[in-house]
Design an enzyme around this catalytic site. Sequence first.
Site, PDB file in Angstrom:
ATOM      1  N   HIS A 287      80.724  55.144  -4.416  1.00 42.00           N
ATOM      2  CA  HIS A 287      80.526  54.793  -5.824  1.00 42.00           C
ATOM      3  C   HIS A 287      81.835  54.837  -6.617  1.00 42.00           C
ATOM      4  O   HIS A 287      81.865  54.372  -7.757  1.00 42.00           O
ATOM      5  CB  HIS A 287      79.511  55.738  -6.480  1.00 42.00           C
ATOM      6  CG  HIS A 287      78.118  55.543  -5.980  1.00 42.00           C
ATOM      7  ND1 HIS A 287      77.338  54.464  -6.353  1.00 42.00           N
ATOM      8  CD2 HIS A 287      77.363  56.275  -5.132  1.00 42.00           C
ATOM      9  CE1 HIS A 287      76.169  54.551  -5.756  1.00 42.00           C
ATOM     10  NE2 HIS A 287      76.150  55.642  -5.010  1.00 42.00           N
TER      11      HIS A 287
ATOM     12  N   HIS B 122      71.968  62.156   1.115  1.00 44.15           N
ATOM     13  CA  HIS B 122      71.517  62.984  -0.003  1.00 44.15           C
ATOM     14  C   HIS B 122      70.701  64.201   0.435  1.00 44.15           C
ATOM     15  O   HIS B 122      70.590  65.160  -0.318  1.00 44.15           O
ATOM     16  CB  HIS B 122      70.688  62.134  -0.970  1.00 44.15           C
ATOM     17  CG  HIS B 122      71.514  61.197  -1.790  1.00 44.15           C
ATOM     18  ND1 HIS B 122      71.092  60.695  -3.003  1.00 44.15           N
ATOM     19  CD2 HIS B 122      72.756  60.676  -1.586  1.00 44.15           C
ATOM     20  CE1 HIS B 122      72.022  59.897  -3.499  1.00 44.15           C
ATOM     21  NE2 HIS B 122      73.034  59.865  -2.646  1.00 44.15           N
TER      22      HIS B 122
END
Length: 618
Positions: free
Chosen positions: A46, A164
Amino acid sequence: MGDRPVQFEILSDQAVNFNYSKFPWVNYQDENLNISIPVFSIHGNHDDPTGADALCALDILSCAGLLNHFGRSASVEKIDISPILLRKGRTKIALYGLGAIPDERLYRMFVNKQVTMLRPKEDEDSWFNLFVIHQNRSKHGATNYIPEQFLDDFINLVVWGHEHECKIAPFQNEQQRFYISQPGSSVVTSLSPGEAVKKHIGLLHVKGKKMKMEKIALETVRTFHIEDIVLADHPDLFNPDNPNVTQAIQAFCMEKVELMLDTAERERLGNPRQPEKPIIRLRVDYAGGFEPFSVHRFSQKYMHRVANPKDIIHFFRHREQKEKKDIDLNFGKLVSRPTEGTALRVEDLVKQYFQTAEKKVQLSLLTERGMGEAVQEFVDKEEKDAIEELVKFQLEKTQRFLKERHTDAEEGKIDEEVRKFRESRKKNTEEEDKEVREAMIRARAHRSEDEVLVSASSDEDSMDMESISPGDGLSSTLSRGRGRARGRARGARGQNSTARGSSRRGRGTTSQESASGSRSYKPVSMPSKNMSIVDAFKSSKRDHSLNSFQSYSEDIIDVDSDPEDTSFVPSSSKANQRLPAVSSLSKRGSQSQASRGVDFESDEDDPFMSPATSRRTK
């Protein structure tokens, strides 16, 4: 920041470890900073380096001295990972890092043996080798992940980012014999079962070649609970033929939500900074003839008790498997289909489309791989110019190739040369990846230019409106209505005005941008936007024979205008005025009023109009 001394030293060449930083040394050795706990970090997917200068958010933090950004690689052909060598007493750590790279590209580099991890020459077995990576670990496609078997077996511990789900406790890979720790995300980012696992960070203790991971629970994370319900598994409670079955399902879901709220309240750690409202997710499989109830009405009951009232219930229907009565199967006719839950990538869809398409729609200039990656950039990162820039880039390169080969201007020979050139590019995958990367950089730069043009044009319009005041003799015009005032403020667009038809506005443009009262002849050498390879090849030969002459563009003004307004402008100067639009627009704010292009609405204010013309116009 602090006064506590740093008790380890760096033995490796910092100019190699931080070669992409403006300050190629570790921050705690900077005389202007007082660092007590130095932070070493790689970038993720990101915040990966993008744009013409390949910058990311960590570069700003690194230049500010807040952390040490390492593990960055600009090459798409070969990666050499050089470790940061740390020593404290008798314990030595070799810290390897690799920032986020598109998984498909890194997968190909591993397969082609283009990723090398460098090791210290002296006492290489005495180092504790720690590798930090940020890639897909779970398989999302054929090449859209990095298998653990790709990593070298001399590594002791791999800290795996991007995933995650929190799996902080190290567990061993049976084949490579190294340990893997997956810290996971620090907060809940999606309503999935992997996010419901308790969030932890790890404190790693290393002494010699031994290690110990201490789990530390995060106390300020919002609690999250998720549960699944299959209505078909409760035939004693729910009958699809019962007219009141929907009310019974709603009451059953309310009971489940209440139990989840009680569990979330008991698991609160008591930290005052922890959010009070939990996240609750109840997924209901209503396959088997059931009907869902109103989620909006159900969420109103928990508006002040949960953090996600609109997403508290999710109805889905599991795909029912049809039973085959015919047991005899022809395994030669079986076609492999993607299983449920397997995500198809855009790049694979593009490749599959062109492999099965008819011959008349096959690619003759581009390759399936390049087009697939351009479409992937368009879909994932919303690079609207990615496909166009790739086509332009490949077209220009093919044109240069044909010119160097001095191919005859015959369509058959040109098609054959283009086919050979395309096949050679398909074999050289490294060169093709480099071309796609350069085309994407051009697309991002083109998007930045568009943003500057939009902002500059808005500033220009506001400047033109501010230049009109009642003292300029326009009060009567402005009072006649909004439409006429706008036409005068924009320079009387669409009228046969001599001020509009000439270069009096001082905007660096010629009368080619005038109204319908003027005619212009463009130079022959200006390239067409949608020029084919054959046309470009022929026009290049015509340009070569005419390059010794200077072409002019004649602007003929309407009969009603002054004869002295007719001008002959060299096409080279006109091209120079049109092409660098960004630089000319960005400099307008700092120029004087005359060169800035202020609209002269009153004839008395126009310094370029002769007295005779002024009287005749009035």
